[in-house]
Write an enzyme that holds these catalytic residues in place. Structure first.
Site, PDB file in Angstrom:
ATOM      1  N   HIS A  46      -7.605  -5.756   0.440  1.00  0.00           N
ATOM      2  CA  HIS A  46      -6.361  -4.987   0.568  1.00  0.00           C
ATOM      3  C   HIS A  46      -5.538  -5.559   1.720  1.00  0.00           C
ATOM      4  O   HIS A  46      -5.842  -5.332   2.888  1.00  0.00           O
ATOM      5  CB  HIS A  46      -6.785  -3.546   0.863  1.00  0.00           C
ATOM      6  CG  HIS A  46      -5.669  -2.562   0.822  1.00  0.00           C
ATOM      7  ND1 HIS A  46      -4.979  -2.268  -0.323  1.00  0.00           N
ATOM      8  CD2 HIS A  46      -5.136  -1.785   1.789  1.00  0.00           C
ATOM      9  CE1 HIS A  46      -4.074  -1.346  -0.068  1.00  0.00           C
ATOM     10  NE2 HIS A  46      -4.141  -1.046   1.211  1.00  0.00           N
ATOM     11  N   SER A  95       0.803  -1.215   0.000  1.00  0.00           N
ATOM     12  CA  SER A  95       0.000   0.000   0.000  1.00  0.00           C
ATOM     13  C   SER A  95       0.838   1.268   0.000  1.00  0.00           C
ATOM     14  O   SER A  95       1.703   1.419  -0.848  1.00  0.00           O
ATOM     15  CB  SER A  95      -0.950  -0.061   1.199  1.00  0.00           C
ATOM     16  OG  SER A  95      -2.081   0.711   0.930  1.00  0.00           O
TER      17      SER A  95
END
Ligand code: GTR
Length: 436
Positions: A411, A270
């Site tokens: 995610h 990320s």
């Protein structure tokens, strides 16, 4: 009196719209998550040289084009990347040869950025090495989100005492780590798997470099080291500072006799995937690059209107990028680069880009297309890219020197992801995939 009225109305009108325009809150920014609504866009060509000259050889790429494109990213996106402090040095604080049930060596090393023996700006690196290695070992390196003690329940890991993001779930209380934070992010770090496969791991807390909040620069290295490394705080952003730290970890790894510094794989998840890519674009000592769900400002195309946008990321995280990046908030089409060019800056080094099916915010398709559009640069070196035209199905990695997968799920940085990266590294380093 009466005659002033139109002027007053006009003033109020302008004030109101200026307010919306200049102070748009993150929620006001229009986001698209519908593939059918993605407008057409044009990507800059990485092989288009200045003055209209086409880049046709790897020599031309390495001698001119690469540096010119890197500079465009520094000038428009991440800011300038400074060098290392002259008096930087390393201090090995602790070594335990019986870590992880006896199969690993744990080292904890401080990288001290000034003359001072321990006070002064520094970062703390946690290293695990497979104990029974016959030779120097390849190492995965990357920053962590909540402090070294969160990546494994190993009670020998020193606790971070720095400001930490307070998400209330990782044992962080009032922005400080408590004992309860130990091992709380272990799900993202397949430490045992890495060691069992014969690799080392080196990680550090990104907040050692700059606390991740809009005021973080005041206490982070953008302030504490500005004179030492000759750069003003507004010449770069937090992602630049984190990326800089990754290169300092590499500086240490080069001095560690147990590490094969020619085989360091850099990775990040990320926002730390964004930092990983920027670090590797600047620092070609990293042998393999692995971007995990890095999204906007990472692997994903920014001119493709899907998921997070330049305006949204600059509004939610005004400290991440160089101030110059904000000029593209409303006009991504004017940005002279896009993220496929950042990926092309990895060439000819092996690159793995990974997305997750339920992570629309990071725009998996934009990450895939970015990887694909880096292929012409890899081709200059005779290297093959993803080898496919369309996105592969979930959980089906594709590609040779540029590899890509979209994992099922959200995610995250999962064991499945780590296993693919270890297999990729084995292949690229010519290692057998058997467990050691
Ligand atoms: C999000 C941000 C993303 C990504 C993510 C993360 O809030 O919008 O760009 O960086 O955080 O780091 O987990």
């Amino acid at each position: 009196m009466y005659s002033y009225r139109p002027a007053v109305y006009l003033f109020c009108f302008l004030f109101f719209f200026a307010g919306i325009y200049f102070n748009a809150s993150a929620q006001d920014i229009l986001i698209n998550q519908d593939e059918a609504k993605v407008p057409s866009y044009t990507l800059p060509d990485p092989l288009q040289g200045t003055g209209g000259k086409r880049i046709t050889t790897s020599q031309q790429w390495l001698q001119h084009q690469r540096a010119a494109l890197l500079k465009l990213f520094a000038d428009n996106v991440y800011g300038r990347m400074p060098g290392k402090p002259k008096n930087m040095h390393f201090k090995v604080n602790a070594v335990d040869s019986f870590a992880l049930g006896g199969k690993a060596i744990r080292k904890q090393v401080s990288i001290l950025f000034s003359d001072a023996a321990s006070a002064g700006p520094s970062m703390d690196v946690l290293i695990y090495l497979p104990k029974y290695a016959k030779d120097r070992v390849p190492v995965f390196t990357g920053l962590n989100f909540y402090g070294n003690q969160t990546i494994n329940a190993d009670t020998g890991i020193s606790m971070s005492t720095r400001w930490a993001m307070n998400d209330g779930q990782k044992g962080i209380v009032n922005n400080l780590a408590t004992q309860a934070s130990r091992g709380k992010d272990a799900g993202k770090w397949a430490v045992e798997e890495i060691i069992n496969r014969g690799y080392g791991l080196a990680t550090a807390y990104y907040g050692d470099l700059e606390p991740d909040n809009p005021d973080g620069w005041k206490t982070g290295i953008r302030t504490t080291l500005k004179a030492t490394i000759s750069i003003n705080e507004n010449e770069w952003g937090a992602i630049g500072a984190w990326a800089w730290g990754l290169s300092r970890m590499m500086d240490y790894l080069e001095t560690d006799a147990a590490v094969d510094a020619k085989k360091v794989v850099i990775t990040g998840h990320s926002r730390l995937g964004k930092a990983c890519l920027w670090a590797a674009a600047n620092d070609t000592r990293f042998a393999i690059i692995v971007s995990n769900n890095s999204g906007e400002g990472g692997a994903a195309l920014s001119k493709r209107w899907f998921g997070e946008t330049i305006e949204r990321i600059n509004t939610s995280f005004p400290h991440w990028f160089a101030p110059a990046y904000k000029q593209y908030n409303k006009h991504p089409e004017l940005l002279p680069v896009d993220q496929h060019i950042l990926l092309a800056l990895m060439a000819p080094r092996p690159l793995y880009v990974a997305s997750a099916a339920d992570d629309g915010w990071a725009d998996p398709k934009g990450e895939f297309l970015s990887a694909k559009n880096a292929e012409p640069v890899y081709a200059l070196f005779g290297k093959k890219g993803t080898g496919v035209i369309d996105m592969p199905p979930v959980d089906h990695p594709v590609g040779e020197t540029i590899r890509y997968h979209i994992r099922s799920g959200g995610h995250d940085f999962t064991l499945y992801d780590w296993q693919q990266y270890l297999d990729f590294a084995d292949k690229q380093f010519g290692r057998s995939s058997k467990k050691e």
